[in-house]
Structure formats: structure tokens, C-alpha cells
Design a protein around this motif. Structure first.
Motif, PDB file in Angstrom:
ATOM      1  N   ILE A  75       0.891  -1.415   0.075  1.00 30.58           N
ATOM      2  CA  ILE A  75      -0.081  -0.099   0.000  1.00 30.58           C
ATOM      3  C   ILE A  75       0.684   1.215   0.000  1.00 30.58           C
ATOM      4  N   ALA A  76       1.963   1.407   0.921  1.00 31.63           N
ATOM      5  CA  ALA A  76       2.827   2.280   0.894  1.00 31.63           C
ATOM      6  C   ALA A  76       3.591   2.526  -0.485  1.00 31.63           C
ATOM      7  N   ARG A  77       3.883   1.591  -1.097  1.00 25.24           N
ATOM      8  CA  ARG A  77       4.384   1.890  -2.388  1.00 25.24           C
ATOM      9  C   ARG A  77       3.433   2.276  -3.396  1.00 25.24           C
ATOM     10  N   GLY A  78       2.558   1.840  -3.211  1.00 25.12           N
ATOM     11  CA  GLY A  78       1.266   2.281  -4.282  1.00 25.12           C
ATOM     12  C   GLY A  78       1.142   3.947  -3.911  1.00 25.12           C
ATOM     13  N   TRP A  79       1.053   4.260  -2.792  1.00 22.33           N
ATOM     14  CA  TRP A  79       0.874   5.729  -2.473  1.00 22.33           C
ATOM     15  C   TRP A  79       1.905   6.578  -3.038  1.00 22.33           C
ATOM     16  N   ALA A  80       3.199   5.828  -2.960  1.00 18.09           N
ATOM     17  CA  ALA A  80       4.398   6.613  -3.188  1.00 18.09           C
ATOM     18  C   ALA A  80       4.680   6.659  -4.839  1.00 18.09           C
ATOM     19  N   GLY A  81       3.729   6.004  -5.519  1.00 23.09           N
ATOM     20  CA  GLY A  81       3.677   5.958  -6.977  1.00 23.09           C
ATOM     21  C   GLY A  81       4.652   4.751  -7.552  1.00 23.09           C
ATOM     22  N   GLU A  82       4.935   3.915  -6.786  1.00 20.01           N
ATOM     23  CA  GLU A  82       5.965   2.996  -7.415  1.00 20.01           C
ATOM     24  C   GLU A  82       5.322   1.822  -8.010  1.00 20.01           C
TER      25      GLU A  82
END
Length: 82
Positions: A75-82
Motif C-alpha cells: 500500500i505504501a509503495r502504491g501511494w508513493a507511485g512505485e
């Protein structure tokens, strides 16, 4: 004996004490049986499934379960645009 009034839309409202007696709450389905003498029998239907039956519903064949930590990382990577 309590009485009910039928509205112009053909609806009735059951009082809270009647709903409590049936064990009904918001979302409960009520089953109505027509009796031969013109009466009806009203019964609250129990839910058929259990929450435990739902667990694992999204699991795919051959896929291992992932931890909360792994979910949070994705989820964190998704929010960071990764």
C-alpha cells in the motif's frame, strides 16, 4: 392486541416491541407464510452464512497468505507511485 394500519402504498410498520419479539434488527429478512384462514405467520430468518466461511474468499490457488506488514508495504509503495 396491537393493530396496524395499511398505508395508501400498501405498507405497514411494525412496532419496536414486535420486532424485538421476532429478534429482528435492521437488515433482518422476514419470512411470511400465508395461512389457510386468511392469517399470516411472520418469522425472522437467520443468516445462512457465517463470517468464518468468508475468510479466505479472495485467496487464489497456489498463492500463499500475506501478512499485514506485507500488505502495508505494498500500500505504501502504491501511494508513493512505485
Amino acid at each position: 392486541m396491537p393493530t396496524l394500519t395499511v398505508t395508501s402504498k400498501g405498507q405497514i410498520t411494525l412496532r419496536k416491541d414486535i420486532l424485538r419479539h421476532l429478534g429482528a434488527h435492521p437488515g433482518t429478512r422476514l419470512e411470511i407464510d400465508k395461512l389457510p384462514n386468511g392469517g399470516i405467520k411472520l418469522t425472522a430468518r437467520e443468516p445462512k452464512g457465517k463470517i468464518a466461511d468468508f475468510c479466505g474468499f479472495l485467496k487464489r490457488e497456489g498463492q500463499r497468505p500475506i501478512s499485514i506488514e506485507e500488505m502495508n508495504e505494498v500500500i505504501a509503495r502504491g501511494w508513493a507511485g512505485e
